[in-house]
Design a protein around this motif. Structure first.
Motif, PDB file in Angstrom:
ATOM      1  N   SER A   1      68.706  24.662  19.991  1.00 23.07           N
ATOM      2  CA  SER A   1      69.035  23.426  19.852  1.00 23.07           C
ATOM      3  C   SER A   1      67.873  22.399  19.598  1.00 23.07           C
ATOM      4  O   SER A   1      66.794  22.904  19.649  1.00 23.07           O
ATOM      5  CB  SER A   1      69.524  22.867  21.268  1.00 23.07           C
ATOM      6  OG  SER A   1      70.756  23.744  21.598  1.00 23.07           O
ATOM      7  N   ARG A   2      67.950  21.080  19.389  1.00 26.14           N
ATOM      8  CA  ARG A   2      66.747  20.546  19.166  1.00 26.14           C
ATOM      9  C   ARG A   2      66.594  19.206  20.324  1.00 26.14           C
ATOM     10  O   ARG A   2      67.599  18.556  20.490  1.00 26.14           O
ATOM     11  CB  ARG A   2      67.094  19.642  17.775  1.00 26.14           C
ATOM     12  CG  ARG A   2      66.998  20.728  16.587  1.00 26.14           C
ATOM     13  CD  ARG A   2      67.152  20.052  15.224  1.00 26.14           C
ATOM     14  NE  ARG A   2      67.028  21.110  14.276  1.00 26.14           N
ATOM     15  CZ  ARG A   2      66.986  20.730  12.969  1.00 26.14           C
ATOM     16  NH1 ARG A   2      67.218  19.474  12.504  1.00 26.14           N
ATOM     17  NH2 ARG A   2      67.072  21.756  11.971  1.00 26.14           N
ATOM     18  N   LEU A   3      65.477  18.612  20.586  1.00 25.23           N
ATOM     19  CA  LEU A   3      65.120  17.989  21.515  1.00 25.23           C
ATOM     20  C   LEU A   3      64.061  16.947  21.140  1.00 25.23           C
ATOM     21  O   LEU A   3      62.983  17.430  20.540  1.00 25.23           O
ATOM     22  CB  LEU A   3      64.547  18.594  22.864  1.00 25.23           C
ATOM     23  CG  LEU A   3      64.056  17.798  24.021  1.00 25.23           C
ATOM     24  CD1 LEU A   3      65.156  16.921  24.538  1.00 25.23           C
ATOM     25  CD2 LEU A   3      63.266  18.322  24.970  1.00 25.23           C
ATOM     26  N   PRO A   4      64.479  15.576  20.730  1.00 22.57           N
ATOM     27  CA  PRO A   4      63.293  14.808  20.563  1.00 22.57           C
ATOM     28  C   PRO A   4      62.606  14.048  21.556  1.00 22.57           C
ATOM     29  O   PRO A   4      63.309  13.996  22.676  1.00 22.57           O
ATOM     30  CB  PRO A   4      64.461  13.312  19.791  1.00 22.57           C
ATOM     31  CG  PRO A   4      65.508  13.589  20.553  1.00 22.57           C
ATOM     32  CD  PRO A   4      65.819  15.148  20.907  1.00 22.57           C
ATOM     33  N   LEU A   5      61.128  14.116  21.331  1.00 25.57           N
ATOM     34  CA  LEU A   5      60.398  13.543  22.439  1.00 25.57           C
ATOM     35  C   LEU A   5      59.515  12.434  21.919  1.00 25.57           C
ATOM     36  O   LEU A   5      59.023  12.478  20.960  1.00 25.57           O
ATOM     37  CB  LEU A   5      59.624  14.907  23.235  1.00 25.57           C
ATOM     38  CG  LEU A   5      60.377  16.070  23.746  1.00 25.57           C
ATOM     39  CD1 LEU A   5      59.028  17.109  24.135  1.00 25.57           C
ATOM     40  CD2 LEU A   5      60.850  15.398  25.083  1.00 25.57           C
ATOM     41  N   HIS A   6      59.229  11.703  22.744  1.00 24.47           N
ATOM     42  CA  HIS A   6      58.218  10.481  22.436  1.00 24.47           C
ATOM     43  C   HIS A   6      57.051  10.790  23.462  1.00 24.47           C
ATOM     44  O   HIS A   6      57.206  10.928  24.558  1.00 24.47           O
ATOM     45  CB  HIS A   6      58.811   9.168  23.065  1.00 24.47           C
ATOM     46  CG  HIS A   6      57.915   7.871  22.942  1.00 24.47           C
ATOM     47  ND1 HIS A   6      58.250   6.933  23.630  1.00 24.47           N
ATOM     48  CD2 HIS A   6      57.039   7.675  22.103  1.00 24.47           C
ATOM     49  CE1 HIS A   6      57.279   5.893  23.271  1.00 24.47           C
ATOM     50  NE2 HIS A   6      56.510   6.324  22.188  1.00 24.47           N
ATOM     51  N   LEU A   7      55.655  11.199  22.662  1.00 21.91           N
ATOM     52  CA  LEU A   7      54.561  11.254  23.315  1.00 21.91           C
ATOM     53  C   LEU A   7      53.438  10.268  23.255  1.00 21.91           C
ATOM     54  O   LEU A   7      53.390   9.607  22.323  1.00 21.91           O
ATOM     55  CB  LEU A   7      53.886  12.465  22.758  1.00 21.91           C
ATOM     56  CG  LEU A   7      54.665  13.817  22.544  1.00 21.91           C
ATOM     57  CD1 LEU A   7      53.882  14.993  21.892  1.00 21.91           C
ATOM     58  CD2 LEU A   7      55.099  14.418  23.919  1.00 21.91           C
ATOM     59  N   PHE A   8      53.153   9.902  24.416  1.00 21.80           N
ATOM     60  CA  PHE A   8      52.174   8.657  24.491  1.00 21.80           C
ATOM     61  C   PHE A   8      50.945   8.779  25.609  1.00 21.80           C
ATOM     62  O   PHE A   8      50.030   8.094  25.281  1.00 21.80           O
ATOM     63  CB  PHE A   8      52.768   7.292  24.739  1.00 21.80           C
ATOM     64  CG  PHE A   8      53.661   7.486  26.115  1.00 21.80           C
ATOM     65  CD1 PHE A   8      53.032   7.241  27.355  1.00 21.80           C
ATOM     66  CD2 PHE A   8      55.030   7.704  26.106  1.00 21.80           C
ATOM     67  CE1 PHE A   8      53.984   7.103  28.325  1.00 21.80           C
ATOM     68  CE2 PHE A   8      55.780   7.843  27.180  1.00 21.80           C
ATOM     69  CZ  PHE A   8      55.212   7.523  28.477  1.00 21.80           C
ATOM     70  N   GLU A   9      51.157   9.683  26.496  1.00 22.26           N
ATOM     71  CA  GLU A   9      50.062   9.899  27.271  1.00 22.26           C
ATOM     72  C   GLU A   9      48.780  10.874  26.784  1.00 22.26           C
ATOM     73  O   GLU A   9      49.201  11.667  25.755  1.00 22.26           O
ATOM     74  CB  GLU A   9      50.392  10.829  28.432  1.00 22.26           C
ATOM     75  CG  GLU A   9      51.423  10.070  29.352  1.00 22.26           C
ATOM     76  CD  GLU A   9      51.885  11.000  30.939  1.00 22.26           C
ATOM     77  OE1 GLU A   9      50.807  11.525  31.154  1.00 22.26           O
ATOM     78  OE2 GLU A   9      52.944  10.857  31.233  1.00 22.26           O
ATOM     79  N   PRO A  10      47.657  10.212  26.878  1.00 21.14           N
ATOM     80  CA  PRO A  10      46.536  10.925  25.959  1.00 21.14           C
ATOM     81  C   PRO A  10      46.493  12.651  26.391  1.00 21.14           C
ATOM     82  O   PRO A  10      46.370  13.168  25.317  1.00 21.14           O
ATOM     83  CB  PRO A  10      45.441  10.362  26.999  1.00 21.14           C
ATOM     84  CG  PRO A  10      45.644   8.948  27.352  1.00 21.14           C
ATOM     85  CD  PRO A  10      47.409   9.153  27.805  1.00 21.14           C
ATOM     86  N   ARG A  11      46.797  13.010  27.472  1.00 19.09           N
ATOM     87  CA  ARG A  11      46.882  14.514  27.665  1.00 19.09           C
ATOM     88  C   ARG A  11      47.797  15.155  26.640  1.00 19.09           C
ATOM     89  O   ARG A  11      47.603  16.312  26.253  1.00 19.09           O
ATOM     90  CB  ARG A  11      47.161  14.979  29.090  1.00 19.09           C
ATOM     91  CG  ARG A  11      48.433  14.306  29.560  1.00 19.09           C
ATOM     92  CD  ARG A  11      48.522  14.891  31.138  1.00 19.09           C
ATOM     93  NE  ARG A  11      49.723  14.016  31.857  1.00 19.09           N
ATOM     94  CZ  ARG A  11      50.138  14.276  32.900  1.00 19.09           C
ATOM     95  NH1 ARG A  11      49.616  15.534  33.562  1.00 19.09           N
ATOM     96  NH2 ARG A  11      51.167  13.725  33.470  1.00 19.09           N
ATOM     97  N   TYR A  12      49.041  14.497  26.435  1.00 19.67           N
ATOM     98  CA  TYR A  12      50.043  15.003  25.625  1.00 19.67           C
ATOM     99  C   TYR A  12      49.776  14.847  24.182  1.00 19.67           C
ATOM    100  O   TYR A  12      50.474  15.656  23.229  1.00 19.67           O
ATOM    101  CB  TYR A  12      51.542  14.807  26.005  1.00 19.67           C
ATOM    102  CG  TYR A  12      51.793  15.178  27.436  1.00 19.67           C
ATOM    103  CD1 TYR A  12      51.661  16.552  27.718  1.00 19.67           C
ATOM    104  CD2 TYR A  12      52.150  14.175  28.520  1.00 19.67           C
ATOM    105  CE1 TYR A  12      51.817  17.023  29.355  1.00 19.67           C
ATOM    106  CE2 TYR A  12      52.499  14.606  29.992  1.00 19.67           C
ATOM    107  CZ  TYR A  12      52.411  16.037  30.068  1.00 19.67           C
ATOM    108  OH  TYR A  12      52.750  16.529  31.467  1.00 19.67           O
ATOM    109  N   LEU A  13      49.127  13.855  23.931  1.00 24.65           N
ATOM    110  CA  LEU A  13      48.577  13.786  22.516  1.00 24.65           C
ATOM    111  C   LEU A  13      47.641  14.764  22.106  1.00 24.65           C
ATOM    112  O   LEU A  13      47.637  15.432  20.967  1.00 24.65           O
ATOM    113  CB  LEU A  13      48.176  12.215  22.404  1.00 24.65           C
ATOM    114  CG  LEU A  13      48.924  11.134  22.360  1.00 24.65           C
ATOM    115  CD1 LEU A  13      48.297  10.009  22.021  1.00 24.65           C
ATOM    116  CD2 LEU A  13      50.283  11.184  21.448  1.00 24.65           C
TER     117      LEU A  13
END
Length: 213
Positions: free
Chosen positions: A25-37
């Motif tokens: 399956s596919r999951l779209p995610l929005h990354l913005f926190e510095p640790r996840y970038l």
């Protein structure tokens, strides 16, 4: 498709309440926190490009804990916004069991994991031979109406069993513990049975927490 030889012993994990990823399956995610970038930057340098999605929960001492079973996804698409955020797509590869959390100098969490017991995740698309699609779609229609949700009924009607069941498991607004139960279902049939139970219980005005107890 990822093979068992491509699965590493340690992967970064992304604890996100209510976000469910399932194999194939596919999951779209929005990354913005510095640790996840930073996590994404490191992941894109690896050959497997895997990120583990895990449901977090609060322990008795108030500490942030991780459920033992999660699902790893491969970064198959990403794009950067003008303000430095990223939109990524994870393609579900395989579930895993956390052995221990790895201490280190990364700003994000990493875990040593075990892939044993999830060999079907790397295999072909699953079928659900006992699936009564007509009854299921009737209950789903009533559930979506009660929750003010809409869907593309034509696409749902044409979807294969696995795509239909997994997509609804990921998209329906269930509680995090319910999402975890759907993730841990050993087969597509048991996941469909769990999903049906959650939908029917919601139609009776109950909560998923009571179902899973």
């Amino acid at each position: 498709m990822i093979s068992s030889t491509d699965l590493p012993d340690v992967i970064p994990v992304f604890p996100l309440p209510g976000a469910l990823l399932l194999p194939r399956s596919r999951l779209p995610l929005h990354l913005f926190e510095p640790r996840y970038l930073a996590m994404l930057d490191d992941v894109l340098k690896t050959s497997n490009r895997l990120i583990g999605m895990v449901q977090p929960y609060e322990g008795p001492d108030g500490a942030g804990k991780l459920h033992a079973i999660g699902c790893a996804g491969k970064v198959t698409a990403f794009s950067e916004t003008e303000d430095g955020r990223y939109m990524i797509t994870l393609s579900g590869a395989s579930r895993f069991r956390i052995s221990e959390e790895v201490e280190g100098f990364t700003p994000y969490r990493r875990c040593k994991i075990n892939w044993d017991g999830f060999c079907r995740d790397l295999g072909p698309v699953e079928k659900d031979a006992s699936f009564d699609r007509s009854a299921f779609m009737d209950a789903l229609g009533r559930y979506l109406t009660e929750h003010g949700l809409s869907t593309d009924w034509e696409s749902l009607g044409e979807a294969e069993d696995e795509l239909l069941i997994n997509s609804l498991s990921m998209l329906c607004p269930f509680e995090p513990e319910d999402k975890q139960a759907l993730l841990e279902a050993p087969s597509l049939t048991t996941r469909r049975e769990t999903l049906t139970t959650l939908i029917e219980f919601a139609l009776r005005g109950g909560s998923g927490e009571e179902v899973m107890q």
